[in-house]
Design an enzyme around this catalytic site. Structure first.
Site, PDB file in Angstrom:
ATOM      1  N   HIS A  39       6.927  -9.675   7.662  1.00 18.12           N
ATOM      2  CA  HIS A  39       8.243  -9.372   7.093  1.00 18.12           C
ATOM      3  C   HIS A  39       9.216 -10.370   7.719  1.00 18.12           C
ATOM      4  O   HIS A  39       9.025 -10.799   8.865  1.00 18.12           O
ATOM      5  CB  HIS A  39       8.730  -7.976   7.490  1.00 18.12           C
ATOM      6  CG  HIS A  39       7.823  -6.848   7.101  1.00 18.12           C
ATOM      7  ND1 HIS A  39       6.788  -6.423   7.881  1.00 18.12           N
ATOM      8  CD2 HIS A  39       7.845  -6.026   6.027  1.00 18.12           C
ATOM      9  CE1 HIS A  39       6.191  -5.395   7.299  1.00 18.12           C
ATOM     10  NE2 HIS A  39       6.800  -5.130   6.172  1.00 18.12           N
TER      11      HIS A  39
ATOM     12  N   ASP B 297      10.091  -9.469  11.230  1.00 18.85           N
ATOM     13  CA  ASP B 297       9.045  -9.477  12.259  1.00 18.85           C
ATOM     14  C   ASP B 297       9.181 -10.755  13.082  1.00 18.85           C
ATOM     15  O   ASP B 297       8.796 -10.802  14.243  1.00 18.85           O
ATOM     16  CB  ASP B 297       7.634  -9.493  11.643  1.00 18.85           C
ATOM     17  CG  ASP B 297       7.341  -8.255  10.827  1.00 18.85           C
ATOM     18  OD1 ASP B 297       7.971  -7.218  11.072  1.00 18.85           O
ATOM     19  OD2 ASP B 297       6.476  -8.353   9.933  1.00 18.85           O
TER      20      ASP B 297
ATOM     21  N   MET C 179       0.725 -14.332   3.020  1.00 19.02           N
ATOM     22  CA  MET C 179       1.607 -13.357   2.348  1.00 19.02           C
ATOM     23  C   MET C 179       2.871 -13.139   3.181  1.00 19.02           C
ATOM     24  O   MET C 179       2.821 -13.144   4.406  1.00 19.02           O
ATOM     25  CB  MET C 179       0.849 -12.034   2.169  1.00 19.02           C
ATOM     26  CG  MET C 179       1.629 -10.931   1.494  1.00 19.02           C
ATOM     27  SD  MET C 179       2.498  -9.878   2.662  1.00 19.02           S
ATOM     28  CE  MET C 179       1.339  -8.523   2.818  1.00 19.02           C
TER      29      MET C 179
ATOM     30  N   GLU D  64       3.340  -2.680  -4.021  1.00 20.84           N
ATOM     31  CA  GLU D  64       2.500  -1.834  -3.157  1.00 20.84           C
ATOM     32  C   GLU D  64       2.892  -0.372  -3.291  1.00 20.84           C
ATOM     33  O   GLU D  64       3.957   0.028  -2.825  1.00 20.84           O
ATOM     34  CB  GLU D  64       2.653  -2.315  -1.709  1.00 20.84           C
ATOM     35  CG  GLU D  64       1.800  -1.535  -0.729  1.00 20.84           C
ATOM     36  CD  GLU D  64       1.906  -2.070   0.696  1.00 20.84           C
ATOM     37  OE1 GLU D  64       2.359  -3.215   0.899  1.00 20.84           O
ATOM     38  OE2 GLU D  64       1.536  -1.307   1.609  1.00 20.84           O
TER      39      GLU D  64
ATOM     40  N   LYS E  22       2.990   3.724  -2.720  1.00 18.29           N
ATOM     41  CA  LYS E  22       2.806   4.708  -1.642  1.00 18.29           C
ATOM     42  C   LYS E  22       3.478   5.996  -2.101  1.00 18.29           C
ATOM     43  O   LYS E  22       4.575   5.937  -2.659  1.00 18.29           O
ATOM     44  CB  LYS E  22       3.448   4.183  -0.354  1.00 18.29           C
ATOM     45  CG  LYS E  22       3.167   5.047   0.879  1.00 18.29           C
ATOM     46  CD  LYS E  22       3.740   4.417   2.150  1.00 18.29           C
ATOM     47  CE  LYS E  22       3.374   5.225   3.371  1.00 18.29           C
ATOM     48  NZ  LYS E  22       3.939   4.686   4.627  1.00 18.29           N
TER      49      LYS E  22
ATOM     50  N   GLU F 293      -3.232   0.149  -1.009  1.00 17.24           N
ATOM     51  CA  GLU F 293      -3.530   0.363   0.423  1.00 17.24           C
ATOM     52  C   GLU F 293      -4.343   1.630   0.619  1.00 17.24           C
ATOM     53  O   GLU F 293      -3.974   2.695   0.122  1.00 17.24           O
ATOM     54  CB  GLU F 293      -2.223   0.433   1.227  1.00 17.24           C
ATOM     55  CG  GLU F 293      -2.487   0.763   2.699  1.00 17.24           C
ATOM     56  CD  GLU F 293      -1.284   0.586   3.601  1.00 17.24           C
ATOM     57  OE1 GLU F 293      -0.561  -0.418   3.441  1.00 17.24           O
ATOM     58  OE2 GLU F 293      -1.091   1.449   4.475  1.00 17.24           O
TER      59      GLU F 293
ATOM     60  N   HIS G 236      -2.530   4.801   1.826  1.00 17.13           N
ATOM     61  CA  HIS G 236      -1.514   5.370   0.936  1.00 17.13           C
ATOM     62  C   HIS G 236      -2.143   6.318  -0.080  1.00 17.13           C
ATOM     63  O   HIS G 236      -1.629   7.405  -0.324  1.00 17.13           O
ATOM     64  CB  HIS G 236      -0.743   4.255   0.228  1.00 17.13           C
ATOM     65  CG  HIS G 236       0.054   3.395   1.171  1.00 17.13           C
ATOM     66  ND1 HIS G 236       0.789   2.310   0.762  1.00 17.13           N
ATOM     67  CD2 HIS G 236       0.235   3.459   2.514  1.00 17.13           C
ATOM     68  CE1 HIS G 236       1.379   1.753   1.801  1.00 17.13           C
ATOM     69  NE2 HIS G 236       1.048   2.426   2.882  1.00 17.13           N
TER      70      HIS G 236
ATOM     71  N   ASP H 190      -4.501  -3.986   1.076  1.00 16.86           N
ATOM     72  CA  ASP H 190      -4.197  -3.551   2.441  1.00 16.86           C
ATOM     73  C   ASP H 190      -5.273  -2.568   2.882  1.00 16.86           C
ATOM     74  O   ASP H 190      -5.431  -1.487   2.297  1.00 16.86           O
ATOM     75  CB  ASP H 190      -2.821  -2.870   2.502  1.00 16.86           C
ATOM     76  CG  ASP H 190      -1.677  -3.881   2.537  1.00 16.86           C
ATOM     77  OD1 ASP H 190      -1.946  -5.090   2.411  1.00 16.86           O
ATOM     78  OD2 ASP H 190      -0.515  -3.449   2.701  1.00 16.86           O
TER      79      ASP H 190
ATOM     80  N   ASP I 177       1.368   9.223   7.886  1.00 14.25           N
ATOM     81  CA  ASP I 177       0.846   7.864   7.687  1.00 14.25           C
ATOM     82  C   ASP I 177       0.229   7.356   8.993  1.00 14.25           C
ATOM     83  O   ASP I 177       0.936   6.969   9.912  1.00 14.25           O
ATOM     84  CB  ASP I 177       2.019   6.977   7.256  1.00 14.25           C
ATOM     85  CG  ASP I 177       1.589   5.566   6.919  1.00 14.25           C
ATOM     86  OD1 ASP I 177       0.380   5.303   6.857  1.00 14.25           O
ATOM     87  OD2 ASP I 177       2.487   4.741   6.712  1.00 14.25           O
TER      88      ASP I 177
ATOM     89  N   ASP J 164      -2.328   4.839   9.501  1.00 14.06           N
ATOM     90  CA  ASP J 164      -2.653   3.414   9.667  1.00 14.06           C
ATOM     91  C   ASP J 164      -3.788   3.187  10.651  1.00 14.06           C
ATOM     92  O   ASP J 164      -3.694   2.339  11.556  1.00 14.06           O
ATOM     93  CB  ASP J 164      -1.414   2.615  10.112  1.00 14.06           C
ATOM     94  CG  ASP J 164      -0.473   2.313   8.951  1.00 14.06           C
ATOM     95  OD1 ASP J 164      -0.915   2.365   7.787  1.00 14.06           O
ATOM     96  OD2 ASP J 164       0.700   2.010   9.223  1.00 14.06           O
TER      97      ASP J 164
ATOM     98  N   ASP K  10      -3.705  -3.679   7.277  1.00 13.12           N
ATOM     99  CA  ASP K  10      -2.336  -3.166   7.480  1.00 13.12           C
ATOM    100  C   ASP K  10      -2.433  -1.876   8.285  1.00 13.12           C
ATOM    101  O   ASP K  10      -2.295  -0.776   7.752  1.00 13.12           O
ATOM    102  CB  ASP K  10      -1.665  -2.922   6.120  1.00 13.12           C
ATOM    103  CG  ASP K  10      -0.178  -2.672   6.293  1.00 13.12           C
ATOM    104  OD1 ASP K  10       0.316  -2.826   7.425  1.00 13.12           O
ATOM    105  OD2 ASP K  10       0.480  -2.316   5.309  1.00 13.12           O
TER     106      ASP K  10
HETATM  107  C1  XLS Z   1       3.796   0.902   4.937  1.00 11.96           C
HETATM  108  C2  XLS Z   1       3.349  -0.292   4.229  1.00 11.96           C
HETATM  109  C3  XLS Z   1       3.877  -1.592   4.785  1.00 11.96           C
HETATM  110  C4  XLS Z   1       3.750  -2.704   3.791  1.00 11.96           C
HETATM  111  C5  XLS Z   1       4.506  -3.949   4.127  1.00 11.96           C
HETATM  112  O1  XLS Z   1       3.203   1.956   4.884  1.00 11.96           O
HETATM  113  O2  XLS Z   1       1.954  -0.300   4.175  1.00 11.96           O
HETATM  114  O3  XLS Z   1       3.225  -1.896   5.983  1.00 11.96           O
HETATM  115  O4  XLS Z   1       2.412  -3.060   3.588  1.00 11.96           O
HETATM  116  O5  XLS Z   1       5.869  -3.727   4.117  1.00 11.96           O
HETATM  117 MG    MG Z   2       0.774  -1.827   3.386  1.00 13.28          MG
HETATM  118 MG    MG Z   3       1.111   1.522   4.855  1.00 13.40          MG
END
Ligand code: XLS
Ligand code: MG
Ligand code: MG
Length: 387
Positions: free
Chosen positions: A55, A58, A89, A182, A184, A218, A221, A246, A256, A258, A288
């Protein structure tokens, strides 16, 4: 035993925000110190990754001046070139700053929407400077807790207008980004707009330049919402829209998480890897996810190695699945072909009449055992190393 050591040819990527995650959660302070971006680049290259994604913020703090930005970016570029890592990306942080608390492109405040466009254009400039070819839109704050504001239809139009604007901007700058949307279902908003891959596919068809847009599904998600991620990815592949993916893991119905890829749902992860490998997916495999909050820096690199190792082990299992004669025999037995009926199932007025007049042995069709218990146990035996 094969080593399952990744190389850049595997096209594994991580985000600065993934291995750089400091372990903050809604109830607790960070448990790890921030890692510098050039150091992350060096470590990921040592582990065999292909690239690092980011991002805007970041890398460059949101309030950095031009000189500070240029210094940070040039140090980062030097690290990329020293260690041979790519930035495939890029994306925009449209969720951390309080300005975006009620949405960015879907804010009811036109000033916020315009600021989101400005921030995204600057971030697209940065991504292009670093060599990114894919640009991701994750609408973390694009949603609601309260629908009484009445913006459900307006939000769709505002989001569409913003994406059309940014696609034009990309063309006007000769960036030629492929954009990925993306989905979610929730978190951080109570409900996020476009919760599934299918909803993104439907929306893409309404854009001015749909060919420039794909989906970035993802694992976590879909799993949060109790959906089957391999099914979602199959639909995206079928639509020719899998431009990025992802990878991570997640317990169903939880916050969430991850988690490290393959940490939780190993059979779905296997079906996913088999799908990607069998269909020759050629895009980036982006992890991710982040190390557990319990971990120190050593745990972060163990996490990163584990994501890639598990993918490669599942890829090897997919190869074995495809070459296992008993599994292939069970697969063959599962599918029934009938050349005459398949020909009749192609529409013509004549075929429709013949099919309507045909008599079927319904009872026989209902009593057939397809052998799925056997096939599934063979799969389990394979995954557990017993074949
Ligand atoms: C959050 C998302 C985020 C995106 C990028 O849950 O997965 O990490 O992939 O902004
Ligand atoms: Mg993501
Ligand atoms: Mg995510």
């Amino acid at each position: 035993m094969p080593e399952f050591t990744p190389t850049p040819a595997d096209h594994f990527t991580f985000g600065l925000w993934t291995v750089g995650n400091v372990g903050r959660d809604p109830f607790g302070e960070p448990t790890r110190k921030p890692l510098g971006a050039p150091y992350i680049v060096q470590k990921l290259a040592e582990l065999g990754a292909y690239g690092v994604n980011l991002h805007d913020n970041d890398l460059v703090p949101i309030d950095a001046g031009a000189a500070e930005r240029d210094r940070i970016v040039s140090e980062f570029k030097a690290a990329l070139s020293d260690h041979g890592l790519k930035v495939p990306m890029a994306t925009t942080n449209l969720f951390t700053d309080p300005a975006f608390k009620d949405g960015a492109f879907t804010s009811a405040d036109a000033r916020v929407r315009a600021y989101a466009l400005q921030k995204t254009m600057l971030s697209m400039d940065l991504g292009h400077e670093l060599g990114a070819e894919v640009y991701d839109f994750w609408g973390g704050r694009e949603g609601t807790e309260v629908d009484a504001g009445g913006k459900l239809l307006d939000s769709l139009a505002w989001f569409r207008d913003s994406l059309n604007f940014l696609a034009e901007y990309s063309a006007s700058q000769n960036y030629n980004y492929k954009f990925v949307l993306e989905p979610k279902p929730n978190e951080p908003r109570g409900d996020i707009f476009f919760p599934t891959a299918g909803s993104m596919l439907g929306f893409i068809a309404t854009l001015d330049k749909p060919e420039q847009f794909g989906v970035n599904p993802e694992f976590a998600h879909d799993t949060m919402a109790g959906l089957n991620f391999a099914h979602a990815v199959a639909q995206v592949i079928d639509a020719g829209k899998l431009f990025h993916i992802d990878l991570n893991d997640q317990k169903m119905g939880r916050f969430d998480q991850d988690l490290r890829f393959g940490a939780e749902n190993i059979k779905t992860a296997f079906m996913l890897v088999k799908l990607l490998e069998d269909t020759g997916y050629g895009g980036m495999k982006h992890f991710d996810a982040h190390a557990l909050r319990t971990e120190d820096e050593a745990g972060v690199w163990a996490f990163a190695k584990g994501c890639m190792r598990t993918y490669l082990m599942l890829k090897e299992k997919a190869r074995q699945f495809n070459e296992d004669s008993e599994i292939q025999a069970a697969l063959k037995a599962y599918t029934v072909n009938d050349a005459e009926l398949e020909a009749l199932s192609k529409f013509s007025p004549e075929n429709a009449q013949v099919l309507k007049a045909r008599s079927f042995d319904r009872a026989m069709l209902g009593t057939r055992g397809p052998g799925l218990e056997h096939l599934d146990q063979l799969t389990i035996d394979l995954l557990l190393g017993m074949r």
